[in-house]
Design a protein around this motif. Structure first.
Motif, PDB file in Angstrom:
ATOM      1  N   THR A 118       2.235  -7.492  -4.264  1.00 54.60           N
ATOM      2  CA  THR A 118       1.263  -6.430  -3.968  1.00 54.60           C
ATOM      3  C   THR A 118       1.613  -5.107  -4.657  1.00 54.60           C
ATOM      4  OG1 THR A 118       0.633  -7.431  -1.856  1.00 54.60           O
ATOM      5  CG2 THR A 118       0.177  -5.084  -2.133  1.00 54.60           C
ATOM      6  N   PRO A 119       2.837  -4.549  -4.487  1.00 57.66           N
ATOM      7  CA  PRO A 119       3.155  -3.310  -5.207  1.00 57.66           C
ATOM      8  C   PRO A 119       3.186  -3.500  -6.721  1.00 57.66           C
ATOM      9  CG  PRO A 119       5.121  -4.182  -4.140  1.00 57.66           C
ATOM     10  CD  PRO A 119       3.954  -4.964  -3.610  1.00 57.66           C
ATOM     11  N   VAL A 126       7.525  -0.130  -9.988  1.00 57.83           N
ATOM     12  CA  VAL A 126       8.512   0.649 -10.749  1.00 57.83           C
ATOM     13  C   VAL A 126       8.864   1.927 -10.009  1.00 57.83           C
ATOM     14  CG1 VAL A 126       8.956   1.859 -12.919  1.00 57.83           C
ATOM     15  CG2 VAL A 126       7.747  -0.330 -12.942  1.00 57.83           C
ATOM     16  N   ALA A 127       7.858   2.520  -9.334  1.00 53.04           N
ATOM     17  CA  ALA A 127       8.089   3.776  -8.613  1.00 53.04           C
ATOM     18  C   ALA A 127       9.097   3.604  -7.473  1.00 53.04           C
ATOM     19  CB  ALA A 127       6.767   4.312  -8.063  1.00 53.04           C
ATOM     20  N   LEU A 128       9.209   2.378  -6.953  1.00 52.40           N
ATOM     21  CA  LEU A 128      10.147   2.142  -5.862  1.00 52.40           C
ATOM     22  C   LEU A 128      11.598   2.389  -6.299  1.00 52.40           C
ATOM     23  CD1 LEU A 128       8.629  -1.120  -4.321  1.00 52.40           C
ATOM     24  CD2 LEU A 128       8.627   1.148  -3.297  1.00 52.40           C
ATOM     25  N   MET A 188      -1.790 -14.652   2.889  1.00 52.03           N
ATOM     26  CA  MET A 188      -1.982 -13.807   4.069  1.00 52.03           C
ATOM     27  C   MET A 188      -1.623 -12.362   3.758  1.00 52.03           C
ATOM     28  SD  MET A 188      -2.857 -13.224   7.169  1.00 52.03           S
ATOM     29  CE  MET A 188      -3.121 -14.839   7.920  1.00 52.03           C
ATOM     30  N   SER A 189      -0.536 -12.159   3.023  1.00 46.59           N
ATOM     31  CA  SER A 189      -0.145 -10.809   2.632  1.00 46.59           C
ATOM     32  C   SER A 189      -1.202 -10.170   1.737  1.00 46.59           C
ATOM     33  CB  SER A 189       1.211 -10.851   1.911  1.00 46.59           C
ATOM     34  OG  SER A 189       1.583  -9.574   1.449  1.00 46.59           O
ATOM     35  N   PHE A 190      -1.729 -10.957   0.778  1.00 47.63           N
ATOM     36  CA  PHE A 190      -2.762 -10.439  -0.126  1.00 47.63           C
ATOM     37  C   PHE A 190      -4.053 -10.149   0.645  1.00 47.63           C
ATOM     38  CE2 PHE A 190      -0.613 -13.385  -3.443  1.00 47.63           C
ATOM     39  CZ  PHE A 190       0.426 -12.478  -3.573  1.00 47.63           C
ATOM     40  N   ALA A 191      -4.374 -11.015   1.615  1.00 45.20           N
ATOM     41  CA  ALA A 191      -5.596 -10.825   2.407  1.00 45.20           C
ATOM     42  C   ALA A 191      -5.523  -9.536   3.212  1.00 45.20           C
ATOM     43  CB  ALA A 191      -5.798 -12.024   3.343  1.00 45.20           C
ATOM     44  N   MET A 192      -4.362  -9.253   3.796  1.00 41.06           N
ATOM     45  CA  MET A 192      -4.200  -8.017   4.564  1.00 41.06           C
ATOM     46  C   MET A 192      -4.384  -6.795   3.669  1.00 41.06           C
ATOM     47  SD  MET A 192      -3.607  -8.430   7.852  1.00 41.06           S
ATOM     48  CE  MET A 192      -2.546  -7.124   8.470  1.00 41.06           C
ATOM     49  N   ASP A 193      -3.910  -6.889   2.443  1.00 33.98           N
ATOM     50  CA  ASP A 193      -4.077  -5.774   1.516  1.00 33.98           C
ATOM     51  C   ASP A 193      -5.545  -5.625   1.115  1.00 33.98           C
ATOM     52  OD1 ASP A 193      -2.727  -3.721  -0.251  1.00 33.98           O
ATOM     53  OD2 ASP A 193      -3.725  -4.920  -1.795  1.00 33.98           O
ATOM     54  N   ILE A 283       4.385   0.508  10.117  1.00 36.61           N
ATOM     55  CA  ILE A 283       5.118   0.602   8.858  1.00 36.61           C
ATOM     56  C   ILE A 283       4.492   1.693   7.996  1.00 36.61           C
ATOM     57  CG2 ILE A 283       5.781  -0.633   6.755  1.00 36.61           C
ATOM     58  CD1 ILE A 283       7.191  -1.626   9.288  1.00 36.61           C
ATOM     59  N   PRO A 284       5.286   2.609   7.417  1.00 36.17           N
ATOM     60  CA  PRO A 284       4.728   3.653   6.555  1.00 36.17           C
ATOM     61  C   PRO A 284       3.854   3.070   5.445  1.00 36.17           C
ATOM     62  CG  PRO A 284       7.053   4.076   6.991  1.00 36.17           C
ATOM     63  CD  PRO A 284       6.753   2.723   7.557  1.00 36.17           C
ATOM     64  N   VAL A 285       2.757   3.751   5.124  1.00 37.54           N
ATOM     65  CA  VAL A 285       1.773   3.229   4.183  1.00 37.54           C
ATOM     66  C   VAL A 285       2.404   2.852   2.849  1.00 37.54           C
ATOM     67  CG1 VAL A 285      -0.317   3.777   2.886  1.00 37.54           C
ATOM     68  CG2 VAL A 285      -0.094   4.524   5.263  1.00 37.54           C
ATOM     69  N   GLN A 286       3.335   3.669   2.357  1.00 40.63           N
ATOM     70  CA  GLN A 286       3.931   3.393   1.047  1.00 40.63           C
ATOM     71  C   GLN A 286       4.813   2.157   1.048  1.00 40.63           C
ATOM     72  OE1 GLN A 286       4.662   5.894   3.071  1.00 40.63           O
ATOM     73  NE2 GLN A 286       6.720   6.727   2.791  1.00 40.63           N
ATOM     74  N   TYR A 287       5.164   1.665   2.249  1.00 37.71           N
ATOM     75  CA  TYR A 287       5.996   0.475   2.352  1.00 37.71           C
ATOM     76  C   TYR A 287       5.275  -0.661   3.095  1.00 37.71           C
ATOM     77  CZ  TYR A 287       9.844   3.563   0.987  1.00 37.71           C
ATOM     78  OH  TYR A 287      10.653   4.442   0.315  1.00 37.71           O
ATOM     79  N   ASP A 288       3.939  -0.630   3.130  1.00 37.36           N
ATOM     80  CA  ASP A 288       3.213  -1.632   3.915  1.00 37.36           C
ATOM     81  C   ASP A 288       3.453  -3.061   3.439  1.00 37.36           C
ATOM     82  OD1 ASP A 288       1.805  -1.437   1.560  1.00 37.36           O
ATOM     83  OD2 ASP A 288      -0.108  -0.892   2.479  1.00 37.36           O
ATOM     84  N   PHE A 289       3.831  -3.225   2.160  1.00 34.97           N
ATOM     85  CA  PHE A 289       4.081  -4.560   1.635  1.00 34.97           C
ATOM     86  C   PHE A 289       5.306  -5.207   2.279  1.00 34.97           C
ATOM     87  CE2 PHE A 289       6.428  -1.522  -0.905  1.00 34.97           C
ATOM     88  CZ  PHE A 289       7.656  -2.126  -1.123  1.00 34.97           C
TER      89      PHE A 289
END
Length: 344
Positions: A118-119, A126-128, A188-193, A283-289
């Motif tokens: 997802t990220p 890369v930003a992580l 499931m992870s992709f669907a949530m996104d 979970i913070p938005v920037q780390y939702d994955f």
């Protein structure tokens, strides 16, 4: 680590515990084909509960879903179907590789794919690496993967000690199915996104943040239901002995018990994602994955602990149990490292 992150991790643990326990009621079902049992449980987890919960939450059930175009609903549904394909492949992976090796490979792949893809697709990967929190979080993902591998190795040692073999061991076929399961289960992870517009619309209606993801399950689980129920019905139709007729020709008391146990198993299966939504909301938005990594690694952790509580490791000897404990502790360390990274 702030309270919100701690709560998010806790709720993911509760959801994973539900997932680890869901098959226990199914083991009580007698004289039924797997397809009938799985279909009854699936009706509860993929259709009845998602629709019922959403109907209670939404002020106008039909208007909510009618407000979204096909461009929003179709990807959510298709990713749900992708997850459903992973579910089917999961069972076949166990058949050809055995429980421990199958779980280790399949869960390891879906943990990595579902967490990092997802990220990566959003251009955030890369930003992580440019922040201390991001680096710490990625380190936690790596540690979790090591923990999953250790727990899986403990399972392999247990199977060897107890003389347990895969039903039809086939390394090549099993590895192919495990890879497919790992990739497709990440749906499931992709669907949530993909369902974020649905989550936002639920929030705009004044729904509690803990519940905003639940209405999207009607579409996500619907995709999974089409695949799983379709697979079961095709298999039942192909059986010459018409096992579905025999399944429902049992004594009344056995029939009622089988239905109730199957529905209970389906309820536990749904509850894993009910609490997944609660964890995801914290979970913070920037780390939702990271939600997917927490869910899958805790699933392996809780599966090992449930096995110990049910004495499934009783005759395995000390070494497999020691390795299991090391793996469980590694996953706990991973969760704490991830939590520190998200709070940083």
């Amino acid at each position: 680590m702030n309270n919100a992150v701690m709560l998010g991790i806790l709720w993911h643990l509760v959801g994973a515990a539900s997932a680890a326990c869901f098959y226990a009621p199914f083991k009580k079902v007698r004289r039924w084909s797997w397809e009938t049992m799985w279909s009854i449980g699936g009706l509860m987890s993929w259709l009845i509960l998602p629709w019922a919960v959403s109907y209670v939450l939404l002020p106008d059930f039909w208007r909510y879903y009618a407000a979204f175009g096909l461009s929003t609903l179709l990807p959510v549904f298709l990713f749900g179907a992708m997850w459903g394909i992973g579910n089917v492949n999961y069972g076949l992976t166990m058949r050809y590789l055995g429980m421990s090796m199958g779980i280790g490979i399949a869960i390891g792949i879906t943990l990595v794919v579902g967490t990092l893809m997802t990220p990566l697709l959003q251009g955030r990967f890369v930003a992580l690496f440019s922040s201390a929190g991001g680096q710490m979080t990625l380190l936690g993902v790596a540690i979790a993967l090591v923990g999953v591998a250790i727990v899986s190795w403990a399972g392999v040692l247990k199977e060897r000690a107890m003389g347990i073999c895969a039903e039809e061991f086939n390394l090549r076929k099993g590895l192919l199915l495990a890879v497919m399961c790992g990739i497709f289960s990440a749906g499931m992870s992709f669907a949530m996104d993909a369902a974020k517009p649905m989550h936002q619309a639920a929030a705009d209606l004044g729904i509690n943040p803990l519940y905003v993801a639940l209405p999207s399950y009607v579409v996500i689980m619907g995709g999974g239901a089409v695949i799983n129920l379709g697979y079961c019905f095709i298999r039942l139709a192909a059986k010459a002995d018409l096992s579905i007729k025999a399944d429902f020709s049992q004594a009344r008391s056995l029939l009622v018990a089988n239905v109730l146990f199957s529905l209970l198993g389906g309820t536990l299966w749904y509850l894993q994602f009910f609490f997944y939504a609660w964890g995801h909301a914290n979970i913070p938005v920037q780390y939702d994955f990271i939600s997917w990594m927490l869910h899958m690694s805790f699933y392996v952790l809780c599966g090992g602990l449930v096995g110990l509580l049910l004495n499934e490791w009783k005759n395995a000897g000390r070494r497999p149990v020691r390795v299991l404990c090391i793996g469980c502790l590694t996953i706990i360390v991973a969760a704490n490292v991830v939590g520190l990274g998200m709070a940083g």
